[in-house]
Design an enzyme around this catalytic site. Sequence first.
Site, PDB file in Angstrom:
ATOM      1  N   GLY A  12     -19.703  -6.294  -2.611  1.00  0.00           N
ATOM      2  CA  GLY A  12     -19.679  -6.004  -1.175  1.00  0.00           C
ATOM      3  C   GLY A  12     -18.379  -5.343  -0.761  1.00  0.00           C
ATOM      4  O   GLY A  12     -18.372  -4.409   0.060  1.00  0.00           O
ATOM      5  N   LYS A  78     -24.371 -13.608  -3.778  1.00  0.00           N
ATOM      6  CA  LYS A  78     -25.156 -14.020  -4.927  1.00  0.00           C
ATOM      7  C   LYS A  78     -26.521 -14.450  -4.390  1.00  0.00           C
ATOM      8  O   LYS A  78     -26.630 -14.924  -3.243  1.00  0.00           O
ATOM      9  CB  LYS A  78     -24.463 -15.179  -5.666  1.00  0.00           C
ATOM     10  CG  LYS A  78     -23.183 -14.735  -6.420  1.00  0.00           C
ATOM     11  CD  LYS A  78     -23.536 -14.143  -7.772  1.00  0.00           C
ATOM     12  CE  LYS A  78     -22.357 -13.509  -8.501  1.00  0.00           C
ATOM     13  NZ  LYS A  78     -21.330 -14.440  -8.942  1.00  0.00           N
ATOM     14  N   LYS A 186     -33.751  -3.977 -15.214  1.00  0.00           N
ATOM     15  CA  LYS A 186     -32.462  -4.680 -15.091  1.00  0.00           C
ATOM     16  C   LYS A 186     -32.679  -6.192 -15.151  1.00  0.00           C
ATOM     17  O   LYS A 186     -31.873  -6.921 -15.744  1.00  0.00           O
ATOM     18  CB  LYS A 186     -31.740  -4.276 -13.795  1.00  0.00           C
ATOM     19  CG  LYS A 186     -30.283  -4.740 -13.811  1.00  0.00           C
ATOM     20  CD  LYS A 186     -29.405  -4.100 -12.770  1.00  0.00           C
ATOM     21  CE  LYS A 186     -27.938  -4.440 -13.051  1.00  0.00           C
ATOM     22  NZ  LYS A 186     -27.109  -4.457 -11.864  1.00  0.00           N
ATOM     23  N   SER A 257     -21.874 -12.416 -15.665  1.00  0.00           N
ATOM     24  CA  SER A 257     -21.514 -13.172 -14.453  1.00  0.00           C
ATOM     25  C   SER A 257     -22.123 -14.571 -14.468  1.00  0.00           C
ATOM     26  O   SER A 257     -21.509 -15.519 -13.960  1.00  0.00           O
ATOM     27  CB  SER A 257     -21.954 -12.409 -13.210  1.00  0.00           C
ATOM     28  OG  SER A 257     -23.360 -12.214 -13.240  1.00  0.00           O
TER      29      SER A 257
END
Length: 316
Positions: A12, A78, A186, A257
């Site tokens: 962001g 998230k 993805k 992540s």
Amino acid sequence: MKIVVVGAGAMGSLFGGLLAESGHSVTLVDVNAAHLQAIRAKGLHLQTDEGDRYVQGLRACLPSEATEPPELMLVFTKTLHTATALAGVRHLLHPDTHVLSLQNGLGHVEALSQHVAPDRVLIGVTTWPADLAGPGHVHSHGQGVVRMMAADGRDRPFVAAAAQALKQAGLSSTVDTAVWSAIWEKVAFNAALNSICTATQCTVDQLGALADGQALAFTVVDEVLSVARARGVTVRPEACKDRVADAIAHHIGHKPSMLQDMLAGRRTEIEAINGAVVAAAAAHGIAVPCTQTLLHIVRLMEARLAGTAAPAPSVH
Ligand code: NAD
């Protein structure tokens, strides 16, 4: 364009910073007080291949402090925080506000449609990388792209305008009606590498220590993309496996992540990735045993970290 970024962490802040640099009116909305304070004090410290600088002129505030309805709201929390974040900025959602999610995983159209009319929802995917180096400080090295479309698939002038704004900010953005293919590919990549690395605590390259690591990742890719095909999405398993193999060969020392979140004691995005795939597979009567086992292992790890062995949200 008046833009609000909800969830101004690594991605962001990168997107908001670049959009502000290219002349748009950007407000970063987040709940991380230290991050907001650092941006207000010095500007956003942005390190990219274009240089190391402080971006000025961004507003940075808590959800309750933002007052001006934007034309474009970009959601970059998230996935597990999307619903709470959107509820926190409900007061900014004007009838003319469009909301775009470029988050990883699945379920975003449904989540955004709880708050805005379906014809104002934009969906996409991005390959840009970003890391939060500290409060007010983001770095992003390498290149990426953004692919996006109206969630209802219609050709809408605002979608082209939003893609153009991102492109002018240097984010290589296009309107692409085949975006669901990129999203599912993805998801397949992340369902494989993120969950295996999290369950094994291996870095991506360490999955290459045994042939079994890459073979397991390929099996997850096949499972996920079989679900995509059942939903009518055209996907390219071989291209996706090539990307997985390339990551195992070259992403030396990289912790996805999801593994980073687990090591830091935070909940992960497992539900929006493996969880959403397992739910979609069940709806189509497709078996995805490896994806499901990895989901259950990561759920158990999260439960252990939370100090509870509470039952998983659902058993498939
Ligand atoms: P991040 O954790 O760095 O940022 C998320 C931000 O959301 C945090 O600053 C957090 O404080 C904020 N937040 C949490 N709850 C909130 C609330 N209620 N209201 C407002 N803000 C709130 O995460 P990120 O790495 O920027 O990733 C964001 C999304 O983009 C994820 O879905 C991720 O999978 C996806 N993504 C990340 C990358 C990457 O390289 N980082 C690349 C592509 C996609």
